[in-house]
Design a protein around this motif. Structure first.
Motif, short mmCIF file in Angstrom:
data_model
loop_
_atom_site.label_atom_id
_atom_site.label_comp_id
_atom_site.label_asym_id
_atom_site.label_seq_id
_atom_site.Cartn_x
_atom_site.Cartn_y
_atom_site.Cartn_z
N THR A 131 78.77 8.68 21.29
CA THR A 131 79.36 9.29 22.64
C THR A 131 79.86 8.45 23.74
O THR A 131 80.88 8.46 24.19
CB THR A 131 78.48 10.29 23.31
N GLN A 132 78.92 7.22 24.16
CA GLN A 132 79.29 6.27 24.96
C GLN A 132 80.66 5.49 24.65
O GLN A 132 81.33 5.34 25.49
CB GLN A 132 78.14 5.34 25.31
N ILE A 133 80.48 5.10 23.43
CA ILE A 133 81.45 4.18 22.88
C ILE A 133 82.79 5.13 22.77
O ILE A 133 84.01 4.55 23.34
CB ILE A 133 81.48 3.89 21.43
N GLY A 134 82.88 6.48 22.60
CA GLY A 134 83.99 7.23 22.60
C GLY A 134 84.61 7.22 24.01
O GLY A 134 85.89 7.34 24.12
N LEU A 135 83.77 7.38 25.20
CA LEU A 135 84.27 7.60 26.34
C LEU A 135 84.86 6.06 27.14
O LEU A 135 85.75 6.29 27.67
CB LEU A 135 83.01 8.12 27.13
N LYS A 136 84.34 5.03 26.54
CA LYS A 136 84.77 3.84 26.99
C LYS A 136 85.99 3.58 26.33
O LYS A 136 86.96 2.92 27.05
CB LYS A 136 83.76 2.69 26.72
#
Length: 134
Positions: free
Chosen positions: A28-33
């Motif tokens: 999820t964090q990677i997708g947001l970044k």
């Protein structure tokens, strides 16, 4: 896909994905970044053959508790007739059989389970990633 369509996965984004994956950020964090969906990250990581990681919700064999001692369950689990609100209601066995019972240890205050089974049943909110706040 036709030849005119452009992929959201530019060489720059692919390098960022590899770096963020290597840093251990969540999907999820990677997708947001990167500005892509969580599912896009999952699919690309799989297609790129990046190393698999253990799920963050998998518990270790020895859950970490506060400084409280772990209460062990009784040698003989309770039957439904013996159960009350102060005993752990963690089910043991198949409810369709005569061997079905409950843990029976003393419950944690405000919980239906003993300390051991609370550690299995409940997950805690993970600390937010403060390293990326730059």
């Amino acid at each position: 896909m036709g030849d005119n369509s452009q992929s959201v996965w530019t060489d720059d984004r692919l390098e960022q994905l590899k770096a963020l994956w290597g840093e251990g950020l969540s999907i999820t964090q990677i997708g947001l970044k990167l500005g892509v969906s969580r599912n896009a990250v999952v699919g690309k990581v799989h297609r790129m053959g990046l190393p698999k990681r253990q799920s963050p919700i998998v518990r270790s064999a020895n859950p970490k508790h506060d400084d409280r001692p772990i209460q062990r369950r009784r040698a003989v689990p309770l039957t439904l007739e013996q159960w009350d609100r102060n005993t752990c209601s963690w089910p043991i066995g198949d409810p369709k059989t005569d061997n079905f019972s409950f843990c029976g240890s003393t419950v944690e205050p405000g919980r239906p389970y003993c300390a051991h089974h609370c550690a299995v049943a409940y997950t805690s909110v993970r600390e937010k990633d403060t390293s990326s706040a730059a």
